[in-house]
Write a protein that holds these residues in place. Structure first.
Motif, PDB file in Angstrom:
ATOM      1  N   THR A  11      56.664  82.817 -45.287  1.00  0.00           N
ATOM      2  CA  THR A  11      56.245  82.863 -43.890  1.00  0.00           C
ATOM      3  C   THR A  11      57.136  81.962 -43.038  1.00  0.00           C
ATOM      4  N   ARG A  12      57.431  80.756 -43.537  1.00  0.00           N
ATOM      5  CA  ARG A  12      58.290  79.818 -42.790  1.00  0.00           C
ATOM      6  C   ARG A  12      59.717  80.376 -42.672  1.00  0.00           C
ATOM      7  N   LEU A  13      60.204  80.989 -43.748  1.00  0.00           N
ATOM      8  CA  LEU A  13      61.547  81.566 -43.689  1.00  0.00           C
ATOM      9  C   LEU A  13      61.623  82.686 -42.658  1.00  0.00           C
ATOM     10  N   GLU A  14      60.571  83.497 -42.580  1.00  0.00           N
ATOM     11  CA  GLU A  14      60.554  84.563 -41.577  1.00  0.00           C
ATOM     12  C   GLU A  14      60.486  83.978 -40.175  1.00  0.00           C
ATOM     13  N   LEU A  15      59.746  82.877 -40.036  1.00  0.00           N
ATOM     14  CA  LEU A  15      59.569  82.256 -38.729  1.00  0.00           C
ATOM     15  C   LEU A  15      60.848  81.578 -38.248  1.00  0.00           C
ATOM     16  N   TYR A  16      61.472  80.806 -39.149  1.00  0.00           N
ATOM     17  CA  TYR A  16      62.642  80.020 -38.752  1.00  0.00           C
ATOM     18  C   TYR A  16      63.979  80.617 -39.217  1.00  0.00           C
ATOM     19  N   GLY A  17      63.966  81.675 -39.979  1.00  0.00           N
ATOM     20  CA  GLY A  17      65.184  82.215 -40.580  1.00  0.00           C
ATOM     21  C   GLY A  17      66.244  82.635 -39.599  1.00  0.00           C
ATOM     22  N   GLU A  18      65.888  83.129 -38.429  1.00  0.00           N
ATOM     23  CA  GLU A  18      66.868  83.619 -37.458  1.00  0.00           C
ATOM     24  C   GLU A  18      67.266  82.564 -36.435  1.00  0.00           C
ATOM     25  N   LYS A  19      66.604  81.395 -36.469  1.00  0.00           N
ATOM     26  CA  LYS A  19      66.913  80.350 -35.479  1.00  0.00           C
ATOM     27  C   LYS A  19      68.191  79.618 -35.856  1.00  0.00           C
ATOM     28  N   PRO A  20      68.960  79.154 -34.865  1.00  0.00           N
ATOM     29  CA  PRO A  20      70.149  78.352 -35.157  1.00  0.00           C
ATOM     30  C   PRO A  20      69.749  77.015 -35.772  1.00  0.00           C
ATOM     31  N   VAL A  21      70.648  76.426 -36.538  1.00  0.00           N
ATOM     32  CA  VAL A  21      70.382  75.158 -37.217  1.00  0.00           C
ATOM     33  C   VAL A  21      70.097  74.053 -36.199  1.00  0.00           C
ATOM     34  N   ALA A  22      70.826  74.031 -35.093  1.00  0.00           N
ATOM     35  CA  ALA A  22      70.638  72.979 -34.081  1.00  0.00           C
ATOM     36  C   ALA A  22      69.221  73.023 -33.524  1.00  0.00           C
ATOM     37  N   GLU A  23      68.699  74.223 -33.283  1.00  0.00           N
ATOM     38  CA  GLU A  23      67.348  74.363 -32.743  1.00  0.00           C
ATOM     39  C   GLU A  23      66.310  73.903 -33.760  1.00  0.00           C
ATOM     40  N   LEU A  24      66.504  74.247 -35.031  1.00  0.00           N
ATOM     41  CA  LEU A  24      65.579  73.834 -36.088  1.00  0.00           C
ATOM     42  C   LEU A  24      65.609  72.325 -36.264  1.00  0.00           C
TER      43      LEU A  24
END
Length: 148
Positions: free
Chosen positions: A6-19
């Motif tokens: 679930t976390r991978l789906e949520l954050y998987g497409e976000k850029p590293v800087a944003e995460l």
């Protein structure tokens, strides 16, 4: 496992800087710069400058010396496995046959005659010399036999 997916789906497409900004609560570049400033880079560089090369090599020497025979054996085994496939792919007999069939007969005759010409001359002269020696010996034997 489901939570991770679930976390991978949520954050998987976000850029590293944003995460990173979400995790630290501040801008990613500013946070990284702050962490880098805390590192004692100058002290580390000074220690590295004054360190003898031998001390750096000694750390890895034993593992490298132990790894070389293993690497060599694996490489040779891999090459030995690949040789039959390479020979089959090359089709050496077919390649030789094709090259020979394409080679002009006139040129082949020239090559053979140029290589064997010297040998033929040597054989001819050897025959002349041997024939002369045998003829002389026969003449001597006839003269000696006829006298007695």
């Amino acid at each position: 496992a489901h939570a991770i997916e679930t976390r991978l789906e949520l954050y998987g497409e976000k850029p590293v800087a944003e995460l990173l900004a979400l995790l630290t609560g501040e801008e990613a570049l500013g946070w990284l710069n702050g962490k880098l400033e805390q590192l004692p880079l100058e002290r580390w560089l000074e220690q590295a400058e004054n360190r003898p090369v031998r001390s750096l090599i000694e750390l890895w020497k034993a593992s490298v010396l132990g790894f070389i025979p293993v690497l060599t054996e694996r490489t040779l085994r891999l090459i030995a496995k690949g040789i039959p496939a390479a020979m089959q792919a090359v089709d050496l007999p077919g390649l030789v046959e094709e090259q020979v069939s394409r080679f002009p007969i006139e040129r082949l005759e020239e090559v053979i005659l140029s290589v064997s010409g010297k040998e033929f001359r040597a054989i001819t002269w050897l025959g002349v010399v041997l024939g002369g020696i045998i003829g002389l010996l026969q003449s001597l034997l006839l003269l000696l036999g006829g006298v007695g």
